[in-house]
Design a protein around this motif. Structure first.
Motif, mmCIF file in Angstrom:
data_model
loop_
_atom_site.group_PDB
_atom_site.id
_atom_site.type_symbol
_atom_site.label_atom_id
_atom_site.label_comp_id
_atom_site.label_asym_id
_atom_site.label_seq_id
_atom_site.Cartn_x
_atom_site.Cartn_y
_atom_site.Cartn_z
ATOM 1 N N LEU A 1 50.637 43.340 57.873
ATOM 2 C CA LEU A 1 49.469 42.825 58.605
ATOM 3 C C LEU A 1 49.903 41.809 59.658
ATOM 4 C CD1 LEU A 1 46.781 42.401 55.798
ATOM 5 C CD2 LEU A 1 46.681 43.936 57.781
ATOM 6 N N LEU A 2 50.853 40.953 59.304
ATOM 7 C CA LEU A 2 51.364 39.970 60.270
ATOM 8 C C LEU A 2 52.054 40.644 61.459
ATOM 9 C CD1 LEU A 2 52.842 37.272 57.852
ATOM 10 C CD2 LEU A 2 50.909 36.973 59.414
ATOM 11 N N HIS A 3 52.631 41.819 61.224
ATOM 12 C CA HIS A 3 53.356 42.527 62.284
ATOM 13 C C HIS A 3 52.533 43.630 62.945
ATOM 14 C CE1 HIS A 3 56.641 40.452 60.265
ATOM 15 N NE2 HIS A 3 57.235 40.511 61.437
ATOM 16 N N ALA A 4 51.248 43.684 62.629
ATOM 17 C CA ALA A 4 50.374 44.731 63.171
ATOM 18 C C ALA A 4 50.395 44.812 64.703
ATOM 19 C CB ALA A 4 48.949 44.561 62.653
ATOM 20 N N PRO A 5 50.378 43.689 65.431
ATOM 21 C CA PRO A 5 50.390 43.801 66.900
ATOM 22 C C PRO A 5 51.623 44.557 67.426
ATOM 23 C CG PRO A 5 49.787 41.573 66.239
ATOM 24 C CD PRO A 5 50.222 42.293 64.992
#
Length: 194
Positions: free
Chosen positions: A37-41
């Motif tokens: 989720l933190l690396h979604a972008p």
């Protein structure tokens, strides 16, 4: 003439991608989802072709394993291979055993980190993405280029430079294997699926 098999790992010899399986195995399901989720972008930008695959992979790897000791990482890799033999395709294993018994050289050429691929096949040469280690700890960066696409061909030529001295038979299953399959004398796409 000498015969060499060059085989992709994820999806070809295994039933699915091992990077995700390895992260979940090492960190647990909750940490796995939080990290992604933190690396979604970056993952979205990568899927749109706006951010390089290797940079995204390195970011994710660094998040989960940066600053871990190489000893702890290698121990984890050994345990992962031991506990996840079920990921290997039986027909692929039979093909490797038969080839080796006939004197064929087998290479596993993978974008996965070679530290966790090698324990699955301790007696086979693995050419994979290598991680950088400084002072006994993972930096979170890759020491080599991500072993994907054209880099698979480049790494085989680094290892076996005199191309005219061997017949190359390649096995792959994805976009990352297309250059390897095109480079080979004989190519097998998704060969071990029943």
């Amino acid at each position: 003439m000498r015969i060499v098999y060059a085989m992709d790992f994820d999806g070809t010899l295994t039933t699915h991608d091992t990077l995700l399986a390895f992260i979940r195995y090492a960190k647990g399901t909750t940490a796995f989802w939080m990290g992604f989720l933190l690396h979604a972008p970056w993952l979205v930008l990568m899927k749109l072709g706006l951010y390089p695959n290797w940079k995204t992979k390195q970011r994710v790897f660094s998040f989960f394993f940066g600053d871990m000791t190489i000893e702890a990482f290698d121990t984890l890799c050994q345990a992962f291979a031991k506990d996840n033999r079920h990921l290997l395709r039986p027909l692929a294993i039979e093909t490797i055993k038969k080839a080796r018994s006939e004197g064929v050289e087998v290479l596993i050429v993978s974008a996965s980190i070679d530290n966790w691929v090698q324990p699955f096949f301790p007696d086979v040469k693995v050419i994979g993405t290598q991680v950088e280690v400084r002072d006994g700890r993972l930096t979170g960066r890759f020491l080599t280029k991500n072993c994907y696409g054209q880099e698979k061909v480049n790494r085989i030529l680094d290892y076996l430079p005199n191309r005219k001295t061997y017949r190359l038979i390649a096995y792959g299953d994805s976009r990352g294997d297309q250059e390897l399959l095109a480079f080979a004398d004989e190519a097998h796409y998704k060969p071990f699926r029943l």
